[in-house]
Design a protein around this motif. Sequence first.
Motif, PDB file in Angstrom:
ATOM      1  N   LEU A   1       0.782  -1.078   0.047  1.00 59.53           N
ATOM      2  CA  LEU A   1       0.152   0.015   0.177  1.00 59.53           C
ATOM      3  C   LEU A   1       0.773   1.260  -0.070  1.00 59.53           C
ATOM      4  N   SER A   2       1.930   1.201   0.784  1.00 62.19           N
ATOM      5  CA  SER A   2       2.661   2.370   0.766  1.00 62.19           C
ATOM      6  C   SER A   2       3.104   2.865  -0.649  1.00 62.19           C
ATOM      7  N   ARG A   3       3.795   1.922  -1.571  1.00 63.03           N
ATOM      8  CA  ARG A   3       4.275   2.053  -2.708  1.00 63.03           C
ATOM      9  C   ARG A   3       2.995   2.468  -3.532  1.00 63.03           C
ATOM     10  N   LEU A   4       1.888   2.087  -3.433  1.00 64.63           N
ATOM     11  CA  LEU A   4       0.732   2.556  -4.232  1.00 64.63           C
ATOM     12  C   LEU A   4       0.440   3.761  -3.877  1.00 64.63           C
ATOM     13  N   TRP A   5       0.248   4.216  -2.625  1.00 64.49           N
ATOM     14  CA  TRP A   5       0.090   5.752  -2.442  1.00 64.49           C
ATOM     15  C   TRP A   5       0.903   6.544  -2.667  1.00 64.49           C
ATOM     16  N   ALA A   6       2.332   6.202  -2.685  1.00 65.01           N
ATOM     17  CA  ALA A   6       3.251   7.097  -3.159  1.00 65.01           C
ATOM     18  C   ALA A   6       3.099   7.436  -4.758  1.00 65.01           C
ATOM     19  N   GLY A   7       2.684   6.633  -5.309  1.00 62.09           N
ATOM     20  CA  GLY A   7       2.759   6.455  -6.565  1.00 62.09           C
ATOM     21  C   GLY A   7       0.988   6.861  -7.238  1.00 62.09           C
ATOM     22  N   LEU A   8       0.470   7.620  -6.402  1.00 62.83           N
ATOM     23  CA  LEU A   8      -1.000   8.178  -6.530  1.00 62.83           C
ATOM     24  C   LEU A   8      -1.881   7.105  -6.851  1.00 62.83           C
ATOM     25  N   ASN A   9      -1.723   6.227  -6.313  1.00 61.09           N
ATOM     26  CA  ASN A   9      -2.780   4.912  -6.292  1.00 61.09           C
ATOM     27  C   ASN A   9      -2.663   4.440  -7.778  1.00 61.09           C
TER      28      ASN A   9
END
Lengths: 263, 289
Positions: free
Chosen positions: B44-52
């Motif tokens: 999830l952290s990666r997803l959020w960092a990449g604008l979902n």
Amino acid sequence: MSRSAYETVKLARSGRRPTGLDFIQGVFSDFFELHGDRRCGDDGAVVGGLADLAGRSVTVIAIEKGHSLRERMLRSFGAPQPEGYRKALRLMKQAEKFHRPVICLVDTSGAYCGIGAEERGQGQAIAENLMEMMALRTPVISLLIGEGGSGGALALAVADRVWMLENAIYSVISPEGCASILWKDAKRAPEAAAQLKLTARDALAGGMIERIIPEEGLGKAEYYAALRQALNAELEGLLQLDTQSLLEARYQRFRRIGKEREA
Amino acid sequence: MPFLEFLFQPKNELEQGGRSAAPVQSDEREPEKTCPNCHNAIPLSRLWAGLNVCPCGYHFRMGVRARLRYLADKGTFRELFSEVRSGDPLGFPGYADKLETTRTSSREEEAVICGTAEIQWQKCCLFLMEPYFMMGSMGTAVGERITRLFEYALEHRLSVVGFTVSGGARMQEGLYSLMQMAKTSGAVKRHSDAGLFYLTVLTDPTTGGVTASFAMEGDIILAEPGATVGFAGARVIEQTTRKALPKGFQTAEFLLEHGFVDAIVPRSRQKALIARLLQMHAFEGGASA
């Protein structure tokens, strides 16, 4: 009136009910049909043209369901394609140019639901009608004569006056659709019909329409004559207004709906 | 290996997939989400960092507050009309309860938030629809907030930027919902006739009464990659016509092909593009500055 909401729904959908063309023949005279949307086609579900209403030239646009099965198929059971809405808009723009009043007769279970309709922008066609009708510089009266199915009906009902026949319905979704989405059971449609408040009396109480036209008690000819008189008298009044007041009143007519619903 | 290359070499496969602003957690227990497109699990952290957005390009849905964070310049968003809430005009069974639980779970009061903001210093009116509030369905409050926003924008001569997400009209409010289509269209028309600019970004999903009103009324219509956009629901069409739907039916790409959107814009490029379009439509001496 002791009829249940769902009984009214069945009446509104009844094949024995007069259709848009029946009203055009009964209420108006010298109808001359104009075809096509000037872009790509001519939709049989929408009939429009010039006609005479008690000595006045008007543009009349109707959603037509047809009577026989053959006719009904030709008119896609009164479900307009995007071309139908675009034809209606073309005729309304033409009416605006010649300052001719517009009468819309609405009777549809909803806009046509199909692959082609989506490819040709059903949503966009309806959206454009809503926007343009709101600013049409000529009086518009819409009469719901049978089913008023959601956005497909509203696309011909952004008007200065919206009237409903006594047994017509006006709803955001069909009772069957509502029941199957909410309760996963289309058989509970009668219940949904009651909850959706889709009868003419509900619409009048909510301020969505101005008048209910009674359906019973008159012979066919007298009935159409009475409707002709009523439409003519209403147009008389609307034509007295200058364009600015007409448009402001139309905007406010819709603007106030849902305005008071604040916590 | 030269030192700099050593320093920047990817530590794991995830890093290889793209650059991320936040450190990638190595914690094995970190929650992951499986991408419906590439079927890889993404922390999830990666997803959020990449604008979902998945490294494969799949755009996950995004709530309004997360969208505001990447879209509006920091601290510039001023919310308007948050006091407008839906009532229960029909007394529809279960609706009042549903509204309450949705308000609690989504932490929003309604399915759209409106306000003014700056996007790369371009001031504008902004509305964002909330996918996590009854799938952005339009009832009286949504209609009223959007109408007020266009009236506000007209009064202050501002452009309007709108992100749409909607399952359509909210059936629990019956005809009151339906009428919001006409009401909002009227407000858009007045704004438009005054020569003001309206930009819509269609996101997943935009359907029904919202497609058939203000979503399709923008001067420029953008869409997020892969977003479902249409009027009638795909399942309903399938059942009615008994035909198999073509591949990619009712996606943003399908709409582009048929001429109903101007461009498909990935999330990472939206802010700069919107700012540029706003700037191109800014009035001389107007409020846009």
